[in-house]
Write a protein that holds these residues in place. Structure first.
Motif, mmCIF file in Angstrom:
data_model
loop_
_atom_site.group_PDB
_atom_site.id
_atom_site.type_symbol
_atom_site.label_atom_id
_atom_site.label_comp_id
_atom_site.label_asym_id
_atom_site.label_seq_id
_atom_site.Cartn_x
_atom_site.Cartn_y
_atom_site.Cartn_z
ATOM 1 N N UNK A 169 0.855 -1.173 0.000
ATOM 2 C CA UNK A 169 0.000 0.000 0.000
ATOM 3 C C UNK A 169 0.895 1.228 0.000
ATOM 4 N N UNK A 170 0.607 2.198 -0.855
ATOM 5 C CA UNK A 170 1.432 3.402 -0.954
ATOM 6 C C UNK A 170 0.644 4.598 -0.447
ATOM 7 N N UNK B 129 -1.248 1.577 6.349
ATOM 8 C CA UNK B 129 0.005 0.969 5.892
ATOM 9 C C UNK B 129 -0.118 -0.552 5.830
ATOM 10 N N UNK B 130 -1.032 -1.118 6.658
ATOM 11 C CA UNK B 130 -1.213 -2.565 6.669
ATOM 12 C C UNK B 130 -0.351 -3.277 7.678
ATOM 13 N N UNK B 131 -0.077 -2.625 8.825
ATOM 14 C CA UNK B 131 0.700 -3.262 9.892
ATOM 15 C C UNK B 131 -0.187 -3.393 11.118
ATOM 16 N N UNK C 14 4.402 0.334 16.201
ATOM 17 C CA UNK C 14 5.274 -0.231 15.153
ATOM 18 C C UNK C 14 6.694 -0.408 15.664
ATOM 19 N N UNK C 15 7.336 -1.495 15.219
ATOM 20 C CA UNK C 15 8.702 -1.786 15.646
ATOM 21 C C UNK C 15 9.596 -2.093 14.467
ATOM 22 N N UNK C 16 10.859 -2.398 14.721
ATOM 23 C CA UNK C 16 11.800 -2.697 13.622
ATOM 24 C C UNK C 16 11.333 -3.841 12.729
ATOM 25 N N UNK C 17 10.522 -4.759 13.300
ATOM 26 C CA UNK C 17 10.053 -5.884 12.486
ATOM 27 C C UNK C 17 9.089 -5.432 11.380
ATOM 28 N N UNK C 18 8.575 -4.199 11.465
ATOM 29 C CA UNK C 18 7.629 -3.691 10.463
ATOM 30 C C UNK C 18 8.296 -2.795 9.434
ATOM 31 N N UNK C 19 9.630 -2.729 9.435
ATOM 32 C CA UNK C 19 10.291 -1.732 8.597
ATOM 33 C C UNK C 19 10.076 -1.992 7.101
ATOM 34 N N UNK D 135 6.566 -0.581 6.221
ATOM 35 C CA UNK D 135 6.599 0.882 6.330
ATOM 36 C C UNK D 135 7.381 1.475 5.157
ATOM 37 N N UNK D 136 8.490 0.833 4.802
ATOM 38 C CA UNK D 136 9.303 1.318 3.687
ATOM 39 C C UNK D 136 8.522 1.277 2.384
ATOM 40 N N UNK D 137 7.787 0.184 2.152
ATOM 41 C CA UNK D 137 7.033 0.056 0.905
ATOM 42 C C UNK D 137 5.912 1.080 0.810
#
Length: 779
Positions: free
Chosen positions: A3-4, A39-41, A47-52, A55-57
């Motif tokens: 998702x953007x 964002x779809x998390x 949010x944590x590092x495992x979601x990077x 989040x980046x996408x």
């Protein structure tokens, strides 16, 4: 499915993820939970590092950029600050705007919005009929009727009576709106966004403290939101500069109000989320109660505010390897021209103090960064002693300015590389040292003299502390240093030149070029012009040279620590005088290279004093020795022939043969020869106190004295024997022999505990042994 989001909000340098995530949500006018859903998390946890990756996408940022925000040293504002910035489920409203057909605004649901700048009137809080606030656009249940009527009672909200305009409130709302606009709009520069974040953080913290009177470590902020009055007062406190001339700051009174009777340090815990500018202002307001450590850390010693700039890494971690392991001597003298604050301990503590400025690390986290790892307690103690002097404030200001200058200026010497060099390189061998001595007219002396030369080169190359130096340069803390400082201070010009050239050759041999041999920060790096101590760079060396020559001419055989005697006579500190002598060495050695009666043949390069029938290319020097002088040295002073030969420069067997031809009787094995300490410039018993000289006569006498010092640490010989592994009878016999040599008991005998307190004779021997013997091996 990726998702953007509609646009990308680039993070600021060192911006933490929590702050960036909140700013991103504010830019879209949504909550952080709604942004996570978009964002779809997962939304059940932050949010944590495992979601990077997700989040980046969605945001268009690289995964490296997102990951870096989770590891930055800059802290995220606490939840009670973010809560004030978050939209509420209810909303304020402007009756005039509603009457003109303007719908409810998303900004009206922010606690930060309390004034309508269009109609110059405060926003209404609730319905005048039922007292209920209307739901905001963020509320789960959306409005199904006209926003001009109360959804609970149907009252016309446009009839709400407006309060009179308040210019201070309008000014506060203008400042807040400007900051919100800079945060929301992605087109603004990074500096604009950072300043806006800082302004909002500071205003929110001040408003929260104004709203709640009792903010202590046991009781945090409540959920009560600041109102318009609190934000208006907060803007006034933040914008109005303190009266520095009168030493008054209303903000300092607010900080102290909620923390009276608590030990909160420089910055109370409830203010630690503030911007660097506000933190510096708070610290300056509390300067009188701060420790020297915190005064340097927050730069409150400076005449003007110097907020800590935001950096990706702490300045202490980047600066530690660039520094030597002790303060440059010229700067130590400028801080205090007092022998009581001099020495390796003081200079090691001051180099640690240079890491404090603008650092967020605690002192016990800073000291391990240095190669010598000084004790945090010792650093704090030395800083307190320095601050307690009559010019302590100026000394701390110098340290602060020097520390900040080191953050922004290059250091031309790579001290870390030089420390690695000396650890793997023999700085000077015996043959090279002997060649330097022959070329400058000095005797090479014993192994001890060579060790002094090596330590001199270690200090010259690294500016390091001998107490923490690697072997063989180490001079353990507490060991006598007088022989070393006297040797270094009284080296003649020719020898200093030779040693400096040798040191430069060592650097060139390993490819270190373009660096000066020695360096210290220029005086222009600080604004102070009147030093608490002295400026040795402007000290005339000629009176020092003359006084030192006179001292040696007056007492040629009694010159233990001559530089200290000269310093006392001139009214300056000994470390000041010794630094001047190192920078401006004396023309020739003020001491004799050999004692009267021992005369070496003239310089071999002249062709004189050699056997006439020898090959000119294979000539050997001829040594002329006064037999009467040799007899006195050997029989009266108890020196060994090996030691005398080392002074003259000839081989021991040559001197033994000469002694036999002169009829000088040899001492029997185990005779009363002197166990020289090998620690003075002349290495002669005449330089020792009489009691210590008696104790050092005889076979293995030095070992007896060293074991006597060990005995002083134990309540009984039995305990000393157990800990040292030496039989008790051996210790008893050695103590008895030592007491016979000294002429009296050294311990007060007790019935059940054979080792009582030291007698006056024992205390005198203990003090003399520690002052005049090289105890490095026993340290």
């Amino acid at each position: 499915m990726n998702r953007s989001l509609p646009f990308t909000l680039a993070p600021l340098d060192a911006e933490p993820f929590g702050l960036w995530w909140h700013a991103y949500a504010v830019a879209f006018g949504v909550t952080r939970t709604e942004l996570a859903q978009a964002v779809g998390i997962p939304t059940d946890r932050p949010p944590g590092p495992e979601n990077h990756a997700a989040i980046s996408a969605a945001t268009g940022l690289s995964t490296t950029t997102v990951s870096r925000m989770f590891t930055t040293i800059r802290p995220c504002p606490p939840e009670h600050v973010l809560r004030v910035w978050r939209p509420r489920q209810s909303s304020r409203f402007c009756p005039a705007c509603l009457a003109e057909g303007t719908p409810l605004q998303p900004a009206w649901s922010l606690p930060l919005t309390f004034h309508c700048l269009i109609h110059r009137a405060p926003l209404a809080e609730c319905c005048p009929a039922c007292g209920q606030p209307p739901p905001s656009l963020m509320a789960p249940a959306r409005l199904t009727h006209s926003p001009t009527f109360c959804p609970f009672c149907g009252h016309d909200l446009t009839t709400h009576q407006l309060r009179p305009d308040d210019k201070a409130t309008a000014a506060a709302q203008t400042l807040i709106n400007t900051a919100l606009a800079r945060i929301r709009h992605p087109a603004h520069t990074a500096i604009d966004r950072e300043r806006a974040q800082d302004d909002l953080t500071d205003l929110t913290l001040i408003a929260l403290h104004l709203t709640q009177d009792d903010i202590t470590q046991r009781r945090g902020f409540s959920h009560r939101m600041p109102d318009a009055a609190a934000f208006t007062a907060a803007v006034d406190l933040l914008v109005v500069a303190p009266d520095t001339a009168a030493g008054q700051d209303r903000l300092a009174d607010l900080v102290a109000r909620g923390h009276r009777g608590t030990r909160s340090g420089a910055i109370p815990f409830s203010w630690r989320a503030a911007s660097p500018t506000l933190i510096t202002r708070i610290a300056r307001g509390r300067d009188a109660a701060l420790t020297p450590i915190e005064r340097i850390r927050h730069a409150t010693t400076l005449p003007t505010m110097a907020p800590r700039p935001r950096q990706v890494t702490d300045p202490a971690t980047t600066k530690a390897d660039r520094l030597p392991d002790q303060l440059w001597p010229v700067w130590a003298i400028r801080l205090t021209d007092d022998d009581s604050l001099d020495g390796p301990v003081f200079r090691s503590a001051m180099i640690a103090a240079l890491l404090l400025a603008h650092s967020e690390l605690q002192l016990n986290e800073i000291t391990p960064l240095l190669p010598h790892r000084p004790s945090a307690d010792r650093v704090a103690h030395q800083l307190r002693r320095l601050a307690s002097t009559s010019h302590g404030h100026t000394a701390l200001r110098i340290l602060t300015e020097l520390a900040l200058a080191l953050n922004h200026n290059d250091i031309p010497i790579d001290y870390a590389r030089r420390r690695r060099l000396v650890a793997d390189t023999e700085l000077i061998d015996r043959s090279t040292w002997s060649g330097f001595c022959r070329g400058t007219g000095l005797k090479s002396g014993s192994t001890r003299r060579l060790d002094l030369a090596r330590r001199y080169l270690y200090e010259l190359l690294t500016g390091g502390n001998l107490a923490t130096a690697p072997r063989p340069y180490q001079l353990a803390e507490g060991a006598p240093r007088t022989d070393h400082v006297e040797f270094c201070s009284t080296m003649p010009t020719a020898l200093v030149t030779a040693m400096s050239s040798h040191a430069e050759g060592l650097l060139a041999a390993v490819g270190i070029t373009g660096e000066p041999l020695t360096w210290h920060p220029p005086v222009e790096w600080v604004s102070v012009t009147s030093w608490p101590g002295a400026d040795p760079e402007h000290t005339d060396p000629r009176p020092i040279h003359q006084a030192l020559l006179a001292q040696w001419a007056t007492e040629p055989h009694r010159h233990w620590a001559p530089t200290r005697a000269v310093a006392n006579a001139l009214g300056i500190s000994s470390h000041h005088l010794r630094h001047v002598l190192r920078a401006h060495p004396i023309g020739h050695a003020p001491y004799q290279s050999h004692r009267p009666g021992a005369v070496v043949a003239t310089d071999i390069h002249n062709g004189l004093g050699h056997r006439a029938d020898s090959n000119p290319d294979d000539r050997k020097p001829v040594y002329f020795v006064d037999p009467a002088w040799l007899r006195e040295q050997y029989t009266f002073w108890g020196r060994t022939l090996d030691h005398i030969a080392a002074e003259i420069g000839c081989r021991p067997h040559t001197l033994r043969a000469f002694a036999e031809t002169q009829g000088i009787p040899r001492r029997p094995r185990g005779g009363r020869g002197s166990q020289l300490p090998d620690a003075t410039i002349t290495d002669h018993p005449a330089d020792l106190p009489e009691l210590l000289r008696k104790a050092l006569l005889g076979q293995r006498a030095r070992g007896r004295v060293e074991r006597f010092l060990i005995m002083t640490k134990y309540p009984s010989l039995n305990q000393a024997a157990i800990d040292t592994g030496i039989h008790q009878s051996t210790l008893t016999a050695q103590l008895q022999n030592l007491e016979r040599a000294c002429g009296g008991p050294l311990f007060t005998r007790r019935t059940r505990r054979p080792l009582g307190p030291l007698t006056p004779l024992g205390e005198q021997l203990c003090q003399q042994a520690r002052e005049h013997l090289d105890l490095t091996s026993n340290a």
